[in-house]
Motif scaffolding. Sequence first.
Motif, PDB file in Angstrom:
ATOM      1  N   LEU A  32      36.520  42.263  46.926  1.00 34.20           N
ATOM      2  CA  LEU A  32      36.506  40.809  47.058  1.00 34.20           C
ATOM      3  C   LEU A  32      35.076  40.290  47.191  1.00 34.20           C
ATOM      4  CD1 LEU A  32      37.883  38.057  47.506  1.00 34.20           C
ATOM      5  CD2 LEU A  32      38.059  38.658  49.939  1.00 34.20           C
ATOM      6  N   ALA A 105      46.382  41.911  45.952  1.00 34.65           N
ATOM      7  CA  ALA A 105      46.124  40.530  45.545  1.00 34.65           C
ATOM      8  C   ALA A 105      44.753  40.065  46.019  1.00 34.65           C
ATOM      9  CB  ALA A 105      47.212  39.615  46.097  1.00 34.65           C
ATOM     10  N   ILE A 106      44.374  40.463  47.226  1.00 35.89           N
ATOM     11  CA  ILE A 106      43.063  40.072  47.759  1.00 35.89           C
ATOM     12  C   ILE A 106      41.941  40.668  46.913  1.00 35.89           C
ATOM     13  CG2 ILE A 106      41.483  40.331  49.712  1.00 35.89           C
ATOM     14  CD1 ILE A 106      43.956  40.177  51.538  1.00 35.89           C
ATOM     15  N   LEU A 109      41.466  38.806  43.746  1.00 32.62           N
ATOM     16  CA  LEU A 109      40.737  37.541  43.879  1.00 32.62           C
ATOM     17  C   LEU A 109      39.282  37.724  43.455  1.00 32.62           C
ATOM     18  CD1 LEU A 109      41.993  36.073  47.287  1.00 32.62           C
ATOM     19  CD2 LEU A 109      42.131  34.948  45.059  1.00 32.62           C
ATOM     20  N   ALA A 113      37.713  36.317  39.952  1.00 38.05           N
ATOM     21  CA  ALA A 113      36.647  35.328  40.119  1.00 38.05           C
ATOM     22  C   ALA A 113      35.434  35.721  39.293  1.00 38.05           C
ATOM     23  CB  ALA A 113      36.278  35.201  41.595  1.00 38.05           C
ATOM     24  N   PHE A 192      40.413  31.175  35.952  1.00 41.08           N
ATOM     25  CA  PHE A 192      40.717  31.941  37.164  1.00 41.08           C
ATOM     26  C   PHE A 192      42.177  31.769  37.573  1.00 41.08           C
ATOM     27  CE2 PHE A 192      41.225  31.955  41.802  1.00 41.08           C
ATOM     28  CZ  PHE A 192      40.920  33.291  42.061  1.00 41.08           C
ATOM     29  N   PHE A 196      44.615  34.929  37.824  1.00 36.89           N
ATOM     30  CA  PHE A 196      45.084  35.353  39.145  1.00 36.89           C
ATOM     31  C   PHE A 196      46.594  35.198  39.264  1.00 36.89           C
ATOM     32  CE2 PHE A 196      46.060  34.819  43.659  1.00 36.89           C
ATOM     33  CZ  PHE A 196      45.573  36.037  44.114  1.00 36.89           C
ATOM     34  N   GLY A 200      47.520  38.566  40.246  1.00 35.59           N
ATOM     35  CA  GLY A 200      47.565  38.521  41.703  1.00 35.59           C
ATOM     36  C   GLY A 200      48.850  37.983  42.289  1.00 35.59           C
TER      37      GLY A 200
END
Length: 277
Positions: A32, A105-106, A109, A113, A192, A196, A200
């Motif tokens: 991240l 999922a984190i 990110l 990004a 994004f 995501f 995500g």
Amino acid sequence: MRLLKQLVAVAAVAFVGSMGVGAVQENTFLTLVLGVATAVLSVFVYAWVVRWSERRAPVEVAARSAAAGVGRGLLIGVGMFTAVIVNLAFLGYYRVDGLGSVSGAIGLLGVMAAAAVTEELIFRGVLFRIVEEWAGTWIALVLTGLVFGLMHLANQHATLWGAIAIAIEAGGMLGAAYVATRNLWLPIGLHFGWNFAAAGVFSTEVSGNGATQGLLHGVTSGPALLTGGDFGPEASPYAIVFGLLLTIVFLRLARRRGNLVPRRRGARADATATLTQ
């Protein structure tokens, strides 16, 4: 050549960042942090190289419009991909078998990004913007859209149809989003949000890059013609239709705002001079 200078500068950040993220992908927090750091650094590098090579303020990444632009794009991107998934689920080709991975999922990110920001800076900030100066909006949309789609042929589960779908739905849509606003924040947020949501949230493949672990444990099945197969839902006709509809909306908005750029007379003759300024 200013085109080359800008491409090399942003691509260098993207390459180093991707190597760093790849090296720590087992660590959610570091993934991240490195992903977000790559995204932020690439914007600063882009702004610096534009000032240096073009002797102007990089208004397309002005900080004052960042939050609003990214926020709008995020909502559009998530909404668009959700619409694709809802249509596939209605046909029985997508289902949720429980919760997925919060940590996955984190980490995504950061990955998404970095990918969204660096790709938009390269393809819309540098390539599209400079090509548009001498070839006009329409030619720039077609050329950069094709290049953007073909770039995805290097992915793990790439297909020619998938690359064509990306060129149509994403290359055109993201370029049109830039034309409508004349800043890069809306396409960055849209890019994004789409990516995501795909990886995500719904845990589908993104552009043939392999399986992902997002918030939901999603299962996609059914004919590849409708689901996109191993390439992911981006190769689905639903994604193409929604992408084309948004492209039309953005281009109509751009036309109403007077943002469409006509092809310059003698563009072929002075293209080299324009790119080397």
